[in-house]
Design an enzyme around this catalytic site. Sequence first.
Site, PDB file in Angstrom:
ATOM      1  N   ASP A  62      11.942  54.427  31.967  1.00 20.87           N
ATOM      2  CA  ASP A  62      12.545  53.750  30.828  1.00 20.87           C
ATOM      3  C   ASP A  62      12.987  54.745  29.762  1.00 20.87           C
ATOM      4  O   ASP A  62      12.629  55.924  29.810  1.00 20.87           O
ATOM      5  CB  ASP A  62      11.571  52.708  30.236  1.00 20.87           C
ATOM      6  CG  ASP A  62      10.129  53.200  30.172  1.00 20.87           C
ATOM      7  OD1 ASP A  62       9.918  54.417  30.218  1.00 20.87           O
ATOM      8  OD2 ASP A  62       9.229  52.353  30.080  1.00 20.87           O
ATOM      9  N   ASN A 121      -0.503  44.843  27.113  1.00 22.23           N
ATOM     10  CA  ASN A 121      -0.225  43.436  27.451  1.00 22.23           C
ATOM     11  C   ASN A 121       0.147  43.258  28.922  1.00 22.23           C
ATOM     12  O   ASN A 121       0.653  42.216  29.318  1.00 22.23           O
ATOM     13  CB  ASN A 121       0.887  42.875  26.551  1.00 22.23           C
ATOM     14  CG  ASN A 121       2.185  43.671  26.660  1.00 22.23           C
ATOM     15  OD1 ASN A 121       2.308  44.540  27.523  1.00 22.23           O
ATOM     16  ND2 ASN A 121       3.153  43.367  25.813  1.00 22.23           N
ATOM     17  N   HIS A 123       2.336  45.162  30.579  1.00 18.38           N
ATOM     18  CA  HIS A 123       3.697  45.563  30.953  1.00 18.38           C
ATOM     19  C   HIS A 123       3.681  46.813  31.823  1.00 18.38           C
ATOM     20  O   HIS A 123       2.773  47.638  31.730  1.00 18.38           O
ATOM     21  CB  HIS A 123       4.625  45.716  29.729  1.00 18.38           C
ATOM     22  CG  HIS A 123       4.407  46.900  28.850  1.00 18.38           C
ATOM     23  ND1 HIS A 123       4.150  46.803  27.500  1.00 18.38           N
ATOM     24  CD2 HIS A 123       4.459  48.232  29.108  1.00 18.38           C
ATOM     25  CE1 HIS A 123       4.047  48.013  26.976  1.00 18.38           C
ATOM     26  NE2 HIS A 123       4.221  48.894  27.934  1.00 18.38           N
ATOM     27  N   GLU A 128       8.221  43.503  29.821  1.00 16.70           N
ATOM     28  CA  GLU A 128       7.242  42.813  28.978  1.00 16.70           C
ATOM     29  C   GLU A 128       6.828  41.490  29.639  1.00 16.70           C
ATOM     30  O   GLU A 128       7.514  41.001  30.550  1.00 16.70           O
ATOM     31  CB  GLU A 128       7.866  42.542  27.612  1.00 16.70           C
ATOM     32  CG  GLU A 128       8.226  43.811  26.827  1.00 16.70           C
ATOM     33  CD  GLU A 128       7.027  44.454  26.112  1.00 16.70           C
ATOM     34  OE1 GLU A 128       5.893  44.365  26.620  1.00 16.70           O
ATOM     35  OE2 GLU A 128       7.246  45.047  25.051  1.00 16.70           O
TER      36      GLU A 128
END
Length: 220
Positions: A62, A121, A123, A128
């Site tokens: 990313d 979380n 990801h 996400e």
Amino acid sequence: MEISKCKSYRDLSNLVADVIEYILALPESKLVLPTGSTPTGLYKELVNRELDWSNVTTYNLDEYVDNTIQNQSYRYFMMENLFKHTNIDDDNIYFPGDTAVWPDMNYGVGVDLCLLGIGGNGHIAFNEPGSSFESETRMVDLTEETIKDNSRFFPTIDDVPTQAITMGLKPIMSSKRIIIMANGKHKKDILEQAMYGDITEDIPASILQTHTNMEAFYCD
Ligand code: GLP
């Protein structure tokens, strides 16, 4: 599926470095690489081993969009922590978003090894919670939680970009082999949920349970 518990962060880094050393020795290889604090020990170990990177092509998972803090771009991170200390050819280093054809559906597809960290979380890369398991490489909005988590790397929280380009879950899952790494007690619960819990788009990393050649390494 089992989570391999490593004795120390050093052990975790060494174990994964052994796998990368094997991949680098192939006549031609392709690797997907992560950023974040988790892989820094691994990258240090790889640099120390002085391996030959001339036969490998790397794809980062990313990159931020509209980042104004240049030394926090993921490209900068990778150059500083790994690439500039190796003999990798600059032309063999790719980041999502810098290909001529965009969106590039072939980006990082079918690599020999995809290395991942995990966000608080659940990801992976910047997929996400709520990301489709069929998602392709694309531009995404970051959640408040991720912006807060990543603000530790920026002067202030307002400097954290709110968008990124990320490999999707579908190309990640097309890798021949996947390794996910988690370092620290604060990652234990989410890693266990991802590896042992329901397979749900609410926890993007849970899709990894369906991969046939996947390992999870954890240390606290
Ligand atoms: C960022 C990256 C992820 C990474 C995650 C965890 O959000 N986009 O690829 O896995 O951070 O980072 P850390 O290793 O610092 O906990």
